[in-house]
Design an enzyme around this catalytic site. Structure first.
Site, PDB file in Angstrom:
ATOM      1  N   LYS A  94       0.862  -1.178   0.000  1.00  0.00           N
ATOM      2  CA  LYS A  94       0.000   0.000   0.000  1.00  0.00           C
ATOM      3  C   LYS A  94       0.901   1.232   0.000  1.00  0.00           C
ATOM      4  O   LYS A  94       1.922   1.254   0.705  1.00  0.00           O
ATOM      5  CB  LYS A  94      -0.847  -0.058   1.274  1.00  0.00           C
ATOM      6  CG  LYS A  94      -1.885   1.013   1.471  1.00  0.00           C
ATOM      7  CD  LYS A  94      -2.623   0.722   2.790  1.00  0.00           C
ATOM      8  CE  LYS A  94      -3.775   1.651   3.059  1.00  0.00           C
ATOM      9  NZ  LYS A  94      -4.489   1.299   4.321  1.00  0.00           N
ATOM     10  N   SER A 170      -9.392   1.169   3.323  1.00  0.00           N
ATOM     11  CA  SER A 170      -8.573   1.964   2.453  1.00  0.00           C
ATOM     12  C   SER A 170      -7.522   1.169   1.665  1.00  0.00           C
ATOM     13  O   SER A 170      -6.989   1.682   0.675  1.00  0.00           O
ATOM     14  CB  SER A 170      -7.863   3.036   3.274  1.00  0.00           C
ATOM     15  OG  SER A 170      -7.019   2.438   4.235  1.00  0.00           O
ATOM     16  N   SER A 194      -9.266  -1.403   7.465  1.00  0.00           N
ATOM     17  CA  SER A 194      -8.780  -1.169   6.101  1.00  0.00           C
ATOM     18  C   SER A 194      -8.015  -2.310   5.460  1.00  0.00           C
ATOM     19  O   SER A 194      -7.724  -2.241   4.270  1.00  0.00           O
ATOM     20  CB  SER A 194      -7.916   0.085   6.056  1.00  0.00           C
ATOM     21  OG  SER A 194      -8.751   1.207   5.981  1.00  0.00           O
TER      22      SER A 194
END
Ligand code: GLN
Length: 529
Positions: A94, A170, A194
């Site tokens: 990420k 996310s 997330s």
């Protein structure tokens, strides 16, 4: 296809030199070319029809770096050295993990030009274990969201199971990339859900470890008391291998736990006979403040999700686990309101460092003084979510309001932790090994559906956020699909440092359902007709 193999299969093939790390890397890059479309960018541009049929998991691809890494793995093997348990396994991170000499943006315009001078510990440890970094995945700006739509880098990621829908967030790019075979493993972060929520939306495994189990060094911070880095994987065994690589104390992070790290792959197939698995009614409805009426409203979760979780409980019962029903988790309903307060205070505090002085965006406009430079830089480069969160975080922690909001939220957080302590207390009334819940109240929602409604968006995390408050571990694994072909995730929650046990329980479900028809489903985009 090499790109569809799981991490443990790839590592075995590379170790035995049946395939080279270079071949695996090329296969993953080829898959990315086939399904991903263009990476996210801050440059303006229309989202085309073509864009709408692609995954867009990435902000930055690191193909050249990956090729060099793969070559060095192959050289080590040729020289008779062991490149590590994840030899040649393609992974992504990420874009909230710093990676040396690589753009590290948090999907924000304010960091769009930031090239990190050092590498985050979890990424460094994956590489030290032999995994090959293919790139940085897209996310909600600063991880503030549950859909990945708030990224300043568009096109935002799409769900490989239905590209009209969000992959969750996310860590949406990470989950989408793993689901689409663009990498075998990804690193995400979980502040309220997330990792687990996008894992559920994309039919992959996501682990939120115990707070401190994995170092936060090199993460762009969101909520420092809540943030947990962890793996996204295609199955439990792969998640265990990744956790083996990244867990453990770190001299760079004083909150990283010193507790010894077990081998998470050991005992994975011990089954669940005699284990106590709980169900709580609090995890089968959402309770929220109706912003139109100000009243507290209750809504059932999607019936197909409830059915999937109850069927999973039956599977566990048939494997010899004891199912304990009606475990009271009375403070679950406060998870989101408390999170709204605590996470915003921590976010606002962590965002102070982005001031246009040392790194990141600085306004190109002429300014009369330093404070105008701060205001313009922040005003021009933060998107709507960071701005909203700064406003709310400053408000609820202000001297005149903090007793009412922030301090009170901290007290309720303690009560949420107490629910878990009571459920898992080995001398208590319930003595659970794990709590089995839905990961999310709904399946993946359509792009644009709730974007812009911060409150509704936040309720995607109702069942995941309590573990962040408590600091306890949780994992989401695929539980099946709904009648529209959308993935359903089931969640296992446990006491501090129970990752090995949760993985074992997850693996038992995988084994029991391995010949279920839904296990053969593949994202349509992988098999264009
Ligand atoms: N949905 C959460 C939020 O908007 C983010 C969750 C997370 O774990 N980063 O704050």
């Amino acid at each position: 296809m090499l790109a569809d193999l799981s991490a443990h299969q790839i590592a075995a093939l590379v170790h035995s030199r049946q395939v080279s790390a270079a071949e695996v890397t090329e296969a993953a890059l080829e898959r990315i070319r086939a399904v991903d479309g263009r990476p996210g960018t801050i440059l303006p541009g229309e989202i085309t029809a073509e864009d709408k049929s692609r995954v867009h998991a990435f902000i930055t691809l690191t193909a050249e770096r990956a090729r060099l890494q793969a070559a060095s793995i192959d050289q080590k093997l040729a020289a008779g050295e062991d490149p590590g348990p994840l030899a040649g396994v393609p992974f992504t991170a990420k874009d909230i993990f710093c990676v040396e000499d690589t753009p590290s943006t948090a999907a924000s315009r304010i960091l769009a030009n930031f090239v990190a001078p050092y590498t985050a510990t979890p990424v460094a440890r994956m590489q030290a274990a032999g995994a090959v970094l293919l790139g940085k995945t897209n996310l909600d700006e600063f991880a503030y969201g549950s859909s990945s739509e708030s990224s300043a880098f568009q096109p935002a990621p799409r769900n490989p199971w239905d590209t009209r829908r969000v992959p969750g967030g996310s860590s949406g790019g990470s989950a989408a990339a793993v689901a689409a075979g663009e990498c075998a493993l990804s690193l995400g972060t979980d502040t309220a859900g997330s990792i687990r929520q996008p894992a559920a939306f994309c039919s992959v495994v996501g682990v939120k470890p115990t707070y401190g189990r994995v170092s936060r060094y090199g993460l762009i911070a969101f909520g420092s008391s809540l943030d947990c880095p962890g793996p996204v994987a295609r199955n439990i065994t792969d998640a265990a291998l990744a956790l083996n690589a990244i867990a453990g104390a770190d001299p760079h992070d004083s909150t990283a736990a010193a507790a010894p790290v077990p081998d998470y792959t050991h005992g994975l197939e011990k089954g669940v006979r005699g284990l106590r698995i709980g169900l709580s009614p609090e995890y089968f409805r959402i309770i929220f403040i109706n912003s139109a009426t100000g009243e507290i409203d209750t809504q059932p979760i999607t019936p197909e999700i409830e059915k999937t979780v109850l069927e999973a409980a039956n599977v566990y019962a048939s494997l010899g686990a004891e199912i304990i029903e009606k475990v009271p988790m009375p403070h679950t309903r406060y998870g989101i309101p408390v999170y709204f307060v605590i996470s915003r205070v921590e976010a606002a505090s962590n965002l102070h460092r982005f001031d246009g002085v040392k790194y990141g965006y600085r306004t190109p406009q002429a300014v009369e003084d330093l404070s105008a430079m701060y205001r313009k830089s922040r005003g021009q480069a933060f998107g709507p979510q960071p701005k909203l969160r700064i406003l709310m975080g400053m408000y609820v922690s202000a001297a005149q309001y903090s007793a009412q909001y922030y301090n009170r939220a901290l007290k309720v957080r303690t009560l949420i932790r107490r629910d878990f302590e009571q459920a898992f207390d080995p001398q208590g009334a319930f003595r659970l090994d794990a709590l089995l819940t839905p990961t999310t109240p709904t399946t993946a929602f359509p792009i644009g559906d709730i974007y812009g409604d911060s409150v509704l968006m936040q309720y995607a995390d109702q069942f995941t956020v309590p573990a962040n408050h408590a600091g306890t571990p949780g994992l989401s694994l695929p539980g099946g699909f709904d009648s529209q072909g959308l993935p359903i995730g089931i969640q296992l929650l446990g006491p501090d440092f129970s990752e090995a046990r949760l993985l074992q329980i997850g693996r038992a479900f995988e084994i029991a359902t391995q010949s279920a028809a839904w296990r053969a489903h593949r994202p349509a985009l992988l098999d264009p007709s």
